[in-house]
Motif scaffolding. Sequence first.
Motif, PDB file in Angstrom:
ATOM      1  N   LYS A 299      26.782 -23.327  -4.861  1.00 32.98           N
ATOM      2  CA  LYS A 299      28.138 -23.454  -4.088  1.00 32.98           C
ATOM      3  C   LYS A 299      29.080 -22.189  -4.892  1.00 32.98           C
ATOM      4  O   LYS A 299      29.899 -21.667  -3.924  1.00 32.98           O
ATOM      5  N   ALA A 300      28.737 -22.111  -6.170  1.00 31.89           N
ATOM      6  CA  ALA A 300      29.705 -20.755  -6.724  1.00 31.89           C
ATOM      7  C   ALA A 300      29.122 -19.411  -6.103  1.00 31.89           C
ATOM      8  O   ALA A 300      30.058 -18.510  -6.214  1.00 31.89           O
ATOM      9  N   LYS A 301      27.995 -19.270  -5.618  1.00 38.71           N
ATOM     10  CA  LYS A 301      27.469 -18.075  -4.941  1.00 38.71           C
ATOM     11  C   LYS A 301      27.849 -18.081  -3.518  1.00 38.71           C
ATOM     12  O   LYS A 301      27.598 -17.063  -2.793  1.00 38.71           O
ATOM     13  N   GLY A 302      28.232 -19.298  -2.852  1.00 36.86           N
ATOM     14  CA  GLY A 302      28.620 -19.167  -1.421  1.00 36.86           C
ATOM     15  C   GLY A 302      27.485 -19.454  -0.747  1.00 36.86           C
ATOM     16  O   GLY A 302      27.464 -19.345   0.412  1.00 36.86           O
ATOM     17  N   PHE A 303      26.259 -19.940  -1.203  1.00 39.07           N
ATOM     18  CA  PHE A 303      24.954 -20.287  -0.562  1.00 39.07           C
ATOM     19  C   PHE A 303      25.038 -21.666   0.090  1.00 39.07           C
ATOM     20  O   PHE A 303      24.591 -21.947   1.255  1.00 39.07           O
ATOM     21  N   SER A 304      25.863 -22.547  -0.539  1.00 39.45           N
ATOM     22  CA  SER A 304      25.860 -24.007   0.003  1.00 39.45           C
ATOM     23  C   SER A 304      27.259 -24.567  -0.249  1.00 39.45           C
ATOM     24  O   SER A 304      28.424 -23.999  -0.720  1.00 39.45           O
ATOM     25  N   THR A 305      27.492 -25.616   0.524  1.00 35.33           N
ATOM     26  CA  THR A 305      29.002 -26.227   0.526  1.00 35.33           C
ATOM     27  C   THR A 305      28.758 -27.616  -0.335  1.00 35.33           C
ATOM     28  O   THR A 305      29.752 -28.216  -0.318  1.00 35.33           O
ATOM     29  N   GLY A 306      27.644 -28.068  -0.645  1.00 35.89           N
ATOM     30  CA  GLY A 306      27.430 -29.218  -1.501  1.00 35.89           C
ATOM     31  C   GLY A 306      26.835 -30.315  -0.511  1.00 35.89           C
ATOM     32  O   GLY A 306      26.385 -31.265  -1.029  1.00 35.89           O
ATOM     33  N   THR A 307      26.915 -30.107   0.750  1.00 38.12           N
ATOM     34  CA  THR A 307      26.201 -30.979   1.499  1.00 38.12           C
ATOM     35  C   THR A 307      25.128 -30.381   2.399  1.00 38.12           C
ATOM     36  O   THR A 307      24.357 -31.023   3.497  1.00 38.12           O
ATOM     37  N   GLY A 308      24.884 -28.874   2.271  1.00 38.29           N
ATOM     38  CA  GLY A 308      23.973 -28.108   3.144  1.00 38.29           C
ATOM     39  C   GLY A 308      24.587 -26.545   2.957  1.00 38.29           C
ATOM     40  O   GLY A 308      25.267 -26.423   2.072  1.00 38.29           O
TER      41      GLY A 308
ATOM     42  N   GLY B 282       7.644 -20.290  -3.855  1.00 37.96           N
ATOM     43  CA  GLY B 282       7.476 -21.743  -3.668  1.00 37.96           C
ATOM     44  C   GLY B 282       8.522 -22.534  -4.562  1.00 37.96           C
ATOM     45  O   GLY B 282       9.006 -23.451  -3.865  1.00 37.96           O
ATOM     46  N   HIS B 283       8.715 -22.153  -5.704  1.00 32.93           N
ATOM     47  CA  HIS B 283       9.800 -22.478  -6.358  1.00 32.93           C
ATOM     48  C   HIS B 283      11.144 -22.524  -5.681  1.00 32.93           C
ATOM     49  O   HIS B 283      11.920 -23.151  -5.893  1.00 32.93           O
ATOM     50  N   ALA B 284      11.440 -21.136  -5.274  1.00 31.29           N
ATOM     51  CA  ALA B 284      12.701 -20.827  -4.911  1.00 31.29           C
ATOM     52  C   ALA B 284      12.885 -21.760  -3.630  1.00 31.29           C
ATOM     53  O   ALA B 284      14.215 -22.142  -3.210  1.00 31.29           O
ATOM     54  N   MET B 285      11.894 -21.863  -2.734  1.00 35.34           N
ATOM     55  CA  MET B 285      11.893 -22.705  -1.322  1.00 35.34           C
ATOM     56  C   MET B 285      12.443 -24.295  -1.822  1.00 35.34           C
ATOM     57  O   MET B 285      13.104 -24.701  -1.323  1.00 35.34           O
ATOM     58  N   ALA B 286      11.902 -24.502  -3.185  1.00 39.12           N
ATOM     59  CA  ALA B 286      12.088 -26.107  -3.570  1.00 39.12           C
ATOM     60  C   ALA B 286      13.707 -26.112  -3.812  1.00 39.12           C
ATOM     61  O   ALA B 286      14.270 -27.180  -3.407  1.00 39.12           O
ATOM     62  N   ILE B 287      14.154 -24.879  -4.314  1.00 44.40           N
ATOM     63  CA  ILE B 287      15.896 -24.896  -4.637  1.00 44.40           C
ATOM     64  C   ILE B 287      16.390 -24.928  -3.372  1.00 44.40           C
ATOM     65  O   ILE B 287      17.617 -25.427  -3.018  1.00 44.40           O
ATOM     66  N   VAL B 288      16.038 -24.137  -2.375  1.00 45.55           N
ATOM     67  CA  VAL B 288      16.689 -24.145  -1.050  1.00 45.55           C
ATOM     68  C   VAL B 288      16.743 -25.337  -0.356  1.00 45.55           C
ATOM     69  O   VAL B 288      17.762 -25.636   0.288  1.00 45.55           O
ATOM     70  N   ALA B 289      15.598 -26.235  -0.709  1.00 48.67           N
ATOM     71  CA  ALA B 289      15.414 -27.654  -0.141  1.00 48.67           C
ATOM     72  C   ALA B 289      16.663 -28.517  -0.667  1.00 48.67           C
ATOM     73  O   ALA B 289      17.544 -29.210  -0.032  1.00 48.67           O
ATOM     74  N   LEU B 290      16.726 -28.132  -2.030  1.00 52.46           N
ATOM     75  CA  LEU B 290      17.837 -28.813  -2.669  1.00 52.46           C
ATOM     76  C   LEU B 290      18.980 -28.689  -2.361  1.00 52.46           C
ATOM     77  O   LEU B 290      19.821 -29.468  -2.278  1.00 52.46           O
ATOM     78  N   LEU B 291      19.317 -27.440  -2.000  1.00 49.60           N
ATOM     79  CA  LEU B 291      20.674 -27.069  -1.537  1.00 49.60           C
ATOM     80  C   LEU B 291      20.939 -27.317  -0.061  1.00 49.60           C
ATOM     81  O   LEU B 291      22.213 -27.544   0.138  1.00 49.60           O
ATOM     82  N   LYS B 292      20.049 -27.298   0.602  1.00 48.70           N
ATOM     83  CA  LYS B 292      19.998 -27.925   1.967  1.00 48.70           C
ATOM     84  C   LYS B 292      20.405 -29.451   2.111  1.00 48.70           C
ATOM     85  O   LYS B 292      21.102 -29.879   3.151  1.00 48.70           O
ATOM     86  N   GLY B 293      20.100 -29.928   0.978  1.00 49.05           N
ATOM     87  CA  GLY B 293      20.463 -31.476   0.841  1.00 49.05           C
ATOM     88  C   GLY B 293      19.368 -32.572   1.558  1.00 49.05           C
ATOM     89  O   GLY B 293      19.285 -33.496   1.623  1.00 49.05           O
ATOM     90  N   LYS B 294      18.068 -31.813   1.767  1.00 50.03           N
ATOM     91  CA  LYS B 294      16.929 -32.506   2.232  1.00 50.03           C
ATOM     92  C   LYS B 294      16.301 -33.174   0.950  1.00 50.03           C
ATOM     93  O   LYS B 294      15.572 -34.340   1.479  1.00 50.03           O
ATOM     94  N   LYS B 295      16.335 -32.856  -0.032  1.00 50.11           N
ATOM     95  CA  LYS B 295      15.772 -33.451  -1.112  1.00 50.11           C
ATOM     96  C   LYS B 295      16.948 -33.720  -2.233  1.00 50.11           C
ATOM     97  O   LYS B 295      17.876 -33.110  -2.254  1.00 50.11           O
ATOM     98  N   SER B 296      16.867 -34.761  -2.914  1.00 48.56           N
ATOM     99  CA  SER B 296      17.850 -35.115  -3.889  1.00 48.56           C
ATOM    100  C   SER B 296      17.235 -35.079  -5.259  1.00 48.56           C
ATOM    101  O   SER B 296      15.930 -34.783  -5.413  1.00 48.56           O
TER     102      SER B 296
END
Length: 72
Positions: free
Chosen positions: A26-35, A58-72
């Motif tokens: 959120k701080a970097k402007g990559f996500s909104t908190g819900t995606g 692979g680990h970076a993509m896991a964080i992307v999934a987290l930011l997308k809200g696909k994984k909690s």
Amino acid sequence: MSFQAYLDNIEAKTGKSPDQFRKWGKAKGFSTGTGLAAGVKVGAIVAALKEEFGLGHGHAMAIVALLKGKKS
């Protein structure tokens, strides 16, 4: 490897929890908190995670999934 195992490994490597990565996104402007924020490219997030935290793809993509809200 399970998604939780990825998160555990990331936290062990960086010292940052999933909630801290959500705040970072959120701080970097990559996500909104819900995606992801409008217009944000996954490649930009992956590059930032690799540069700032030394994560592999692979680990970076896991964080992307987290930011997308696909994984909690």
